[in-house]
Design a protein around this motif. Structure first.
Motif, PDB file in Angstrom:
ATOM      1  N   THR A 189       0.856  -1.185   0.000  1.00 19.76           N
ATOM      2  CA  THR A 189       0.000   0.000   0.000  1.00 19.76           C
ATOM      3  C   THR A 189       0.892   1.235   0.000  1.00 19.76           C
ATOM      4  OG1 THR A 189      -1.764  -1.099   1.254  1.00 19.76           O
ATOM      5  CG2 THR A 189      -1.771   1.306   1.234  1.00 19.76           C
ATOM      6  N   THR A 190       0.604   2.158  -0.902  1.00 19.29           N
ATOM      7  CA  THR A 190       1.325   3.425  -0.921  1.00 19.29           C
ATOM      8  C   THR A 190       0.320   4.563  -0.812  1.00 19.29           C
ATOM      9  OG1 THR A 190       3.127   2.545  -2.278  1.00 19.29           O
ATOM     10  CG2 THR A 190       2.865   4.941  -2.232  1.00 19.29           C
ATOM     11  N   ARG A 191       0.566   5.460   0.113  1.00 11.40           N
ATOM     12  CA  ARG A 191      -0.292   6.635   0.282  1.00 11.40           C
ATOM     13  C   ARG A 191       0.495   7.900  -0.021  1.00 11.40           C
ATOM     14  NH1 ARG A 191      -2.442   3.557   4.722  1.00 11.40           N
ATOM     15  NH2 ARG A 191      -4.681   3.207   4.434  1.00 11.40           N
ATOM     16  N   TYR A 192      -0.084   8.731  -0.853  1.00 12.06           N
ATOM     17  CA  TYR A 192       0.420  10.083  -1.084  1.00 12.06           C
ATOM     18  C   TYR A 192      -0.524  11.027  -0.346  1.00 12.06           C
ATOM     19  CZ  TYR A 192       3.264   8.185  -4.943  1.00 12.06           C
ATOM     20  OH  TYR A 192       4.171   7.474  -5.701  1.00 12.06           O
ATOM     21  N   VAL A 193       0.011  11.802   0.585  1.00 14.85           N
ATOM     22  CA  VAL A 193      -0.800  12.651   1.459  1.00 14.85           C
ATOM     23  C   VAL A 193      -0.303  14.086   1.350  1.00 14.85           C
ATOM     24  CG1 VAL A 193      -1.591  13.022   3.825  1.00 14.85           C
ATOM     25  CG2 VAL A 193      -1.054  10.701   3.057  1.00 14.85           C
ATOM     26  N   VAL A 194      -1.236  15.055   1.279  1.00 13.89           N
ATOM     27  CA  VAL A 194      -0.850  16.467   1.289  1.00 13.89           C
ATOM     28  C   VAL A 194      -1.526  17.142   2.472  1.00 13.89           C
ATOM     29  CG1 VAL A 194      -2.681  17.100  -0.361  1.00 13.89           C
ATOM     30  CG2 VAL A 194      -0.719  18.623  -0.042  1.00 13.89           C
ATOM     31  N   THR A 195      -0.741  17.848   3.278  1.00 11.24           N
ATOM     32  CA  THR A 195      -1.254  18.488   4.490  1.00 11.24           C
ATOM     33  C   THR A 195      -1.395  19.986   4.275  1.00 11.24           C
ATOM     34  OG1 THR A 195       0.924  18.902   5.472  1.00 11.24           O
ATOM     35  CG2 THR A 195      -0.064  16.733   5.860  1.00 11.24           C
ATOM     36  N   ASP A 196      -2.131  20.631   5.162  1.00 11.71           N
ATOM     37  CA  ASP A 196      -2.358  22.062   5.014  1.00 11.71           C
ATOM     38  C   ASP A 196      -1.150  22.912   5.386  1.00 11.71           C
ATOM     39  OD1 ASP A 196      -4.885  21.855   3.946  1.00 11.71           O
ATOM     40  OD2 ASP A 196      -5.926  22.027   5.868  1.00 11.71           O
ATOM     41  N   ASP A 197      -0.113  22.286   5.976  1.00 12.47           N
ATOM     42  CA  ASP A 197       1.146  23.016   6.172  1.00 12.47           C
ATOM     43  C   ASP A 197       2.145  22.681   5.062  1.00 12.47           C
ATOM     44  OD1 ASP A 197       1.580  20.434   7.002  1.00 12.47           O
ATOM     45  OD2 ASP A 197       2.576  20.970   8.883  1.00 12.47           O
ATOM     46  N   ASN A 198       1.587  22.234   3.923  1.00 14.65           N
ATOM     47  CA  ASN A 198       2.351  22.049   2.681  1.00 14.65           C
ATOM     48  C   ASN A 198       3.404  20.936   2.757  1.00 14.65           C
ATOM     49  OD1 ASN A 198       0.851  24.067   1.428  1.00 14.65           O
ATOM     50  ND2 ASN A 198       2.322  25.665   1.957  1.00 14.65           N
ATOM     51  N   LYS A 199       3.055  19.870   3.445  1.00 16.46           N
ATOM     52  CA  LYS A 199       3.883  18.665   3.406  1.00 16.46           C
ATOM     53  C   LYS A 199       3.262  17.667   2.428  1.00 16.46           C
ATOM     54  CE  LYS A 199       5.982  18.499   8.051  1.00 16.46           C
ATOM     55  NZ  LYS A 199       5.522  19.783   8.582  1.00 16.46           N
ATOM     56  N   VAL A 200       4.103  17.085   1.589  1.00 18.10           N
ATOM     57  CA  VAL A 200       3.697  15.966   0.756  1.00 18.10           C
ATOM     58  C   VAL A 200       4.372  14.730   1.334  1.00 18.10           C
ATOM     59  CG1 VAL A 200       3.738  14.925  -1.540  1.00 18.10           C
ATOM     60  CG2 VAL A 200       3.418  17.398  -1.300  1.00 18.10           C
ATOM     61  N   GLN A 201       3.561  13.827   1.869  1.00 16.63           N
ATOM     62  CA  GLN A 201       4.088  12.628   2.517  1.00 16.63           C
ATOM     63  C   GLN A 201       3.816  11.404   1.643  1.00 16.63           C
ATOM     64  OE1 GLN A 201       1.791  12.972   6.167  1.00 16.63           O
ATOM     65  NE2 GLN A 201       3.566  13.745   7.271  1.00 16.63           N
ATOM     66  N   ASP A 294      18.403  14.862  11.140  1.00 12.38           N
ATOM     67  CA  ASP A 294      18.449  15.654  12.358  1.00 12.38           C
ATOM     68  C   ASP A 294      17.235  15.354  13.226  1.00 12.38           C
ATOM     69  OD1 ASP A 294      16.273  17.074  11.330  1.00 12.38           O
ATOM     70  OD2 ASP A 294      17.417  18.873  10.843  1.00 12.38           O
ATOM     71  N   GLU A 295      17.005  16.169  14.267  1.00 12.38           N
ATOM     72  CA  GLU A 295      15.920  15.874  15.208  1.00 12.38           C
ATOM     73  C   GLU A 295      14.547  15.940  14.552  1.00 12.38           C
ATOM     74  OE1 GLU A 295      17.024  20.254  15.525  1.00 12.38           O
ATOM     75  OE2 GLU A 295      18.064  18.318  15.410  1.00 12.38           O
ATOM     76  N   ASN A 296      14.457  16.618  13.388  1.00 13.13           N
ATOM     77  CA  ASN A 296      13.194  16.697  12.651  1.00 13.13           C
ATOM     78  C   ASN A 296      13.142  15.713  11.485  1.00 13.13           C
ATOM     79  OD1 ASN A 296      12.157  18.919  14.218  1.00 13.13           O
ATOM     80  ND2 ASN A 296      13.594  20.247  13.108  1.00 13.13           N
ATOM     81  N   GLY A 297      14.176  14.894  11.375  1.00 12.56           N
ATOM     82  CA  GLY A 297      14.232  13.941  10.278  1.00 12.56           C
ATOM     83  C   GLY A 297      14.743  14.526   8.982  1.00 12.56           C
ATOM     84  N   GLN A 298      15.225  15.767   9.013  1.00 15.21           N
ATOM     85  CA  GLN A 298      15.708  16.394   7.782  1.00 15.21           C
ATOM     86  C   GLN A 298      17.034  15.786   7.352  1.00 15.21           C
ATOM     87  OE1 GLN A 298      15.655  20.713   7.544  1.00 15.21           O
ATOM     88  NE2 GLN A 298      17.486  20.749   6.243  1.00 15.21           N
ATOM     89  N   ILE A 299      17.097  15.446   6.047  1.00 15.76           N
ATOM     90  CA  ILE A 299      18.342  14.923   5.496  1.00 15.76           C
ATOM     91  C   ILE A 299      18.879  15.807   4.377  1.00 15.76           C
ATOM     92  CG2 ILE A 299      17.876  12.520   6.122  1.00 15.76           C
ATOM     93  CD1 ILE A 299      16.984  12.062   3.196  1.00 15.76           C
ATOM     94  N   PHE A 313      13.679  17.637   2.600  1.00 17.00           N
ATOM     95  CA  PHE A 313      13.473  16.192   2.543  1.00 17.00           C
ATOM     96  C   PHE A 313      13.642  15.605   3.941  1.00 17.00           C
ATOM     97  CE2 PHE A 313      14.637  17.671  -1.564  1.00 17.00           C
ATOM     98  CZ  PHE A 313      13.999  16.849  -2.483  1.00 17.00           C
ATOM     99  N   GLN A 314      12.635  14.878   4.387  1.00 12.02           N
ATOM    100  CA  GLN A 314      12.670  14.235   5.694  1.00 12.02           C
ATOM    101  C   GLN A 314      12.547  12.731   5.527  1.00 12.02           C
ATOM    102  OE1 GLN A 314       9.309  16.543   7.179  1.00 12.02           O
ATOM    103  NE2 GLN A 314      10.636  17.514   8.690  1.00 12.02           N
ATOM    104  N   SER A 315      13.394  12.003   6.264  1.00  7.28           N
ATOM    105  CA  SER A 315      13.402  10.546   6.183  1.00  7.28           C
ATOM    106  C   SER A 315      14.105  10.000   7.416  1.00  7.28           C
ATOM    107  CB  SER A 315      14.134  10.088   4.916  1.00  7.28           C
ATOM    108  OG  SER A 315      14.394   8.704   4.935  1.00  7.28           O
ATOM    109  N   LYS A 374       7.637   2.690   5.234  1.00  5.81           N
ATOM    110  CA  LYS A 374       8.745   3.603   4.965  1.00  5.81           C
ATOM    111  C   LYS A 374       8.153   4.938   4.530  1.00  5.81           C
ATOM    112  CE  LYS A 374      11.677   0.111   5.390  1.00  5.81           C
ATOM    113  NZ  LYS A 374      12.586  -0.025   6.547  1.00  5.81           N
ATOM    114  N   THR A 375       8.587   6.025   5.167  1.00  2.38           N
ATOM    115  CA  THR A 375       7.984   7.327   4.918  1.00  2.38           C
ATOM    116  C   THR A 375       9.004   8.320   4.351  1.00  2.38           C
ATOM    117  OG1 THR A 375       6.420   7.002   6.741  1.00  2.38           O
ATOM    118  CG2 THR A 375       6.731   9.249   5.962  1.00  2.38           C
ATOM    119  N   ILE A 376       8.576   9.028   3.321  1.00  2.35           N
ATOM    120  CA  ILE A 376       9.338  10.151   2.772  1.00  2.35           C
ATOM    121  C   ILE A 376       8.449  11.382   2.874  1.00  2.35           C
ATOM    122  CG2 ILE A 376      10.424  11.146   0.712  1.00  2.35           C
ATOM    123  CD1 ILE A 376      10.846   8.257  -0.276  1.00  2.35           C
ATOM    124  N   THR A 377       9.002  12.479   3.378  1.00  2.00           N
ATOM    125  CA  THR A 377       8.226  13.717   3.488  1.00  2.00           C
ATOM    126  C   THR A 377       8.937  14.823   2.724  1.00  2.00           C
ATOM    127  OG1 THR A 377       7.334  13.126   5.659  1.00  2.00           O
ATOM    128  CG2 THR A 377       7.255  15.447   5.036  1.00  2.00           C
TER     129      THR A 377
END
Length: 382
Positions: A189-201, A294-299, A313-315, A374-377
């Protein structure tokens, strides 16, 4: 309308057409929209090998829109608003499905899901609990991006709806071992999600009936600006080291400290790095960086000073493959125009390549009966 109820309305309206394929993939309708909601839609895109390809779109309250194709589960667009009716696609795409797979596009994996394991598996072999498995190869005797029957090769069933209250595209496919060559029948299952703070997960989940390996990624190419190349855009990485590779781009197991042209710790135009890479055999980057979230998952962060757009990019994974588009040329008919050397950059979060053969790199195992995600943001700012 109550939260989530528009999903049922969308599926119900789909059923009024000539039928519903799988989980909301619509047959016989040109367009199916979520009832009274503008952020979810299913459209016929085109046909590929005699089968209908669907385009799923979602958007948030700000107008940030995401488009995904059923063929390959391909990330077809991330559209950043520029005006009421004017949206800019910050990733590379094609006008027709067949172009993703023809002789010019096939090796680029433009926007496609790649899996069950991204990048290369040496000799197409790996061990699980001491038993050696051999899987189909597709590049110089190695297995690249899941092999010839990987994630990008199939038609996914999909639907638009919500996930945790956010607009989402959900795709499903069951990969049979006899077809993929990998151990285990895998429900993906793969989900593409868009949030109101402009994250594409992107949330890539899988469950298997036999121990196997799992480390997919998204092979998206980014160009955040209006220019033909990424030369004036800025890339920073949380990556003190990279992997040493052999001539087939398989990791040797050694790490190299990033200095000079490989040092992305400071903000400077990509041109400063690429000019130095022109003298190398590769002519650009096709590099496996060892990243430290980093602490926010930023790579990583890619930004365009001219348009003030950026993608962070967060992972949670420890690898990032960077490919700088040095093989692009005018024979590649992207939707935004003819291809151009360094016309976009692919940034692929994953575990370090060939982890299945290097236990010290980490763990890509997927145990029978367990579900792994596995999540990519992508944090989009503009």
């Amino acid at each position: 309308m109550k939260k989530g109820s528009w999903v049922k309305a969308a599926v119900a309206s789909a059923a009024l057409c000539l039928g519903v394929i799988g989980a909301g993939q619509v047959s016989g309708c040109n367009s199916v929209s979520a009832d009274d909601v503008e952020n979810g839609q299913v459209n016929k895109f085109d046909k590929y090998k005699g089968h209908q390809v669907y385009e799923y779109t979602i958007q948030n309250k700000n107008g940030l829109k995401v488009s995904v194709l059923s063929q390959g589960g391909t990330l077809h667009g991330i559209y950043v608003p520029k005006g009421p009716e004017d949206k800019r696609n910050i990733i590379m795409s094609f006008k027709h499905t067949k172009q993703y797979y023809d002789k010019n596009g096939k090796s680029l994996y433009v926007g496609q899901q790649v899996g069950p394991v991204g990048n290369r598996i040496r000799n197409g072999k790996f061990k699980i609990d001491g038993k050696t498995y051999s899987v189909p190869t597709n590049e110089k005797g190695n297995t690249l991006h899941g092999g010839p029957h990987g994630y990008n090769s199939v038609r996914w069933k999909g639907e638009t709806g919500t996930y945790k209250g956010n607009p989402a595209i959900t795709l499903h496919h069951t990969f049979k071992s006899k077809y993929t060559g990998f151990p285990g029948n895998v429900k993906a299952t793969t989900r593409y999600v868009v949030t109101d703070d402009n994250k594409v997960q992107v949330l890539m989940s899988a469950q298997t009936d036999k121990d196997t390996i799992f480390d997919p990624t998204i092979h998206a190419y980014f160009n955040l600006g209006q220019e033909k190349t990424i030369n004036n855009q800025v890339l920073t990485l949380n990556a003190p080291q990279r992997l040493d590779l052999n001539k087939e781009k398989i990791p040797t197991g050694k790490f190299i400290n990033n200095i000079g042209k490989y040092d992305f710790s400071k903000q400077q135009p990509l041109k400063d790095h690429l000019d130095k890479m022109k003298k190398t055999k590769e002519g650009g980057f096709d590099t496996m960086f060892s990243v430290e979230p980093d602490e926010n998952g930023q790579i990583a962060k890619l930004s365009d000073p001219k348009t003030n757009r950026s993608v962070t990019f967060q992972s949670e994974r420890n690898g990032l493959v960077v490919f700088s588009g040095q093989s692009f040329n005018k024979k590649i008919p992207f939707e935004s125009g003819k291809g151009h050397k360094y016309g976009a950059i692919a940034l692929e979060p994953q575990m370090l390549p060939d982890t299945a053969n290097h236990p010290s790199f980490g763990d890509v195992s997927l145990k029978a009966g367990k579900t792994t995600t596995k999540t990519i943001t992508y944090q989009i700012d503009y």
